[in-house]
Design a protein around this motif. Structure first.
Motif, PDB file in Angstrom:
ATOM      1  N   LYS A   1      -6.429   1.966  -7.643  1.00  0.00           N
ATOM      2  CA  LYS A   1      -5.063   1.654  -7.203  1.00  0.00           C
ATOM      3  C   LYS A   1      -5.060   0.907  -5.871  1.00  0.00           C
ATOM      4  O   LYS A   1      -4.376  -0.114  -5.711  1.00  0.00           O
ATOM      5  CB  LYS A   1      -4.239   2.939  -7.097  1.00  0.00           C
ATOM      6  N   ARG A   2      -5.808   1.409  -4.902  1.00  0.00           N
ATOM      7  CA  ARG A   2      -5.799   0.792  -3.574  1.00  0.00           C
ATOM      8  C   ARG A   2      -6.369  -0.618  -3.606  1.00  0.00           C
ATOM      9  O   ARG A   2      -5.840  -1.530  -2.974  1.00  0.00           O
ATOM     10  CB  ARG A   2      -6.588   1.664  -2.595  1.00  0.00           C
TER      11      ARG A   2
ATOM     12  N   GLU B   1      -3.792  -2.988  -5.041  1.00  0.00           N
ATOM     13  CA  GLU B   1      -2.686  -3.254  -4.115  1.00  0.00           C
ATOM     14  C   GLU B   1      -3.130  -4.116  -2.944  1.00  0.00           C
ATOM     15  O   GLU B   1      -2.345  -4.946  -2.446  1.00  0.00           O
ATOM     16  CB  GLU B   1      -2.112  -1.930  -3.629  1.00  0.00           C
TER      17      GLU B   1
ATOM     18  N   LEU C   1       0.799  -1.225   0.000  1.00  0.00           N
ATOM     19  CA  LEU C   1       0.000   0.000   0.000  1.00  0.00           C
ATOM     20  C   LEU C   1       0.833   1.276   0.000  1.00  0.00           C
ATOM     21  O   LEU C   1       0.412   2.307  -0.539  1.00  0.00           O
ATOM     22  CB  LEU C   1      -0.948  -0.004   1.200  1.00  0.00           C
TER      23      LEU C   1
ATOM     24  N   THR D   1     -11.772  -4.938  -4.925  1.00  0.00           N
ATOM     25  CA  THR D   1     -11.467  -5.204  -3.521  1.00  0.00           C
ATOM     26  C   THR D   1     -11.447  -6.696  -3.236  1.00  0.00           C
ATOM     27  O   THR D   1     -12.425  -7.395  -3.527  1.00  0.00           O
ATOM     28  CB  THR D   1     -12.519  -4.544  -2.609  1.00  0.00           C
TER      29      THR D   1
END
Length: 473
Positions: A439-440, A443, A38, A363
């Motif tokens: 992006k999050r 990752e 992250l 997610t």
């Protein structure tokens, strides 16, 4: 007797303390992995290049070869013990000029609709194909209508993905047969073409391609097959209810060529204690040509690469050998997955675990496992470690297409399972582009994969010990 009970108390106390110690150690190791991904991740940058500098990577294309060269070079920069290319022959199919289609309801009365050729389809004649349309809800309905109602017409498969399936891959599985085998079956009834409602839960104007097969149909009997957007499928179905004699025109310019050579891209960190035992992480490097393949499966490619980078950056040295395999030709042939398994078998390699990411860069929610009951129970003992990351989905059954050929013996296969609600909005469509990837979320998925690999490397599947059971409780 008192000494006997005292001994039992001491034993169980030791188990609890040991379990708590392992839980703390594992939690800290996983925290390091998540922090590194992250705060100092590389996966998003890699995906940016794959998507925006290279683009769609259809097997046999120049861009697919560019992706091979790029990912090999990036893996070499990580300082792995080995990086190599594994040759594999793949099909080469080209789309040609953009497809064109319209619905004609009367002389000079037409409406253009959005279609795209299905991967592997033949082209239409030079002047296109124009015919009346018969709508069916699936392959099984062809028999009900019979040749007398189908011959000379275009079959319109309009069974939608069922919106009441919470697991969207179940909805996809419930209707994808009409895309894959629709043309093969329709030609038996004299159809001259096939249109398939896009595999998409959202109403939009993007037609979704995907692989199809003619089976044993002779070349001179094959018919063109295309997907139509969900919005236009709704329009066509509605207008057919009031005007059954309308005509549909489509023009496609696709072509199937001779097979060409491509490669699986492989990188390895050799195990420090049990190098003969191999763990694999991977995704497929090829994509369809309409978008840039960011979710399918650029995300899985860069997440798998990131697993090895995270281990290198955090200083974790796996006991077992860890490989990243970037498979070629999952979309229209599975040649890369089959070749990797074939070579592994010829070398008598011992694969103990394989993890695939091929469900988008959304997610992460957990994993599915192709494992026996004992192996799966051991996996469940690690579930508590993922709770702080809101990852709770651990299910038995299913893994991934490319690692599927490795199944057998005691090999455990797993698939990363991200939230799937938006996946089919972009799957195989021109809308599958880099800007659709968060992006999050990407990752988090990479760190989740690395964490599972760490646990497999640490505990394996040979024994179920009391310390692990304690963690599950």
């Amino acid at each position: 007797m008192k000494s006997f009970y005292l001994s039992l108390i001491l034993i169980f106390s030791g188990i609890i303390v040991s379990g708590q110690t392992n839980f703390t150690k594992d939690s800290l190791e996983m925290r390091k992995i998540y922090d590194m991904s992250l705060l100092n991740g590389k996966s998003y940058d890699w995906l940016d290049h794959l998507s925006n500098e290279i683009g769609g990577r259809l097997s046999g294309s120049y861009s697919a070869q560019q992706a091979v060269e790029y990912t090999k070079a990036e893996l070499e920069k990580l300082g792995l013990d080995k990086v190599w290319l594994q040759p594999v022959m793949v099909p080469k199919w080209t789309r040609g000029e953009r497809e064109f289609a319209y619905v004609q309801t009367g002389p000079g009365e037409t409406r253009n609709v959005n279609i795209t050729a299905l991967g592997g389809s033949i082209a239409t004649p030079a002047g296109g194909t124009k015919a009346n349309v018969i709508e069916v809800q699936g392959i099984e309905q062809l028999k009900e209508y019979g040749r007398e109602n189908i011959e000379g017409k275009i079959v319109f498969y309009n069974r939608p993905m069922r919106a009441d399936h919470i697991q969207t891959f179940e909805a996809y599985g419930g209707c994808v047969d009409q895309r894959y085998s629709g043309a093969e079956e329709a030609v038996k009834y004299g159809a001259v073409g096939v249109i398939v409602r896009s595999m998409n839960l959202r109403m939009d104007d993007f037609p979704h391609t995907g692989s199809m097969s003619y089976g044993d149909t002779p070349n001179n009997k094959r018919i063109p097959a295309a997907a139509i957007s969900t919005n236009d499928a709704q329009y066509l179905s509605g207008i057919l209810k009031v005007q059954k004699d309308l005509e549909f025109y489509l023009k496609m310019n696709c072509e199937l060529h001779e097979d060409v050579q491509s490669y699986n891209v492989i990188g390895e960190i050799t195990g420090t204690q049990n190098p003969e035992q191999i763990m694999v992480v991977g995704g497929h490097l090829d994509s369809w040509d309409l978008g840039d393949g960011s979710h399918d499966d650029g995300a899985g490619v860069v997440q798998s690469m990131e697993v090895l980078r995270l281990f290198k950056e955090t200083g974790y040295k796996p006991k077992k050998t860890l490989r990243v395999v970037l498979f070629m030709n999952e979309e229209n042939g599975l040649r890369g997955g089959n070749k990797y398994a074939e070579v592994a078998k010829s070398k008598n390699e011992e694969h103990v675990f394989a993890l695939e990411s091929d469900a988008g860069g959304f997610t992460p929610r957990g994993f599915s496992f192709a494992a026996n009951d004992a192996q799966f129970n051991k996996v469940l003992s690690w579930k508590k470690l993922f709770k702080p990351y809101l990852i709770h989905y651990f299910e038995q059954g299913g893994s991934g297409a490319d690692i599927g050929p490795l199944e057998g013996g005691n090999t455990v296969l797993a698939g990363l399972r991200p939230d799937s609600q938006r996946y089919f909005d972009y799957h195989h469509a021109a809308s599958d582009t880099f800007d659709k990837v968060n992006k999050r979320e990407l990752e988090l998925g990479a760190a989740t994969m690395a964490s599972l690999v760490y646990l497999v490397d640490t505990y394996g599947f040979n024994n179920i010990n009391k310390e692990t059971v304690e963690i599950a409780d």
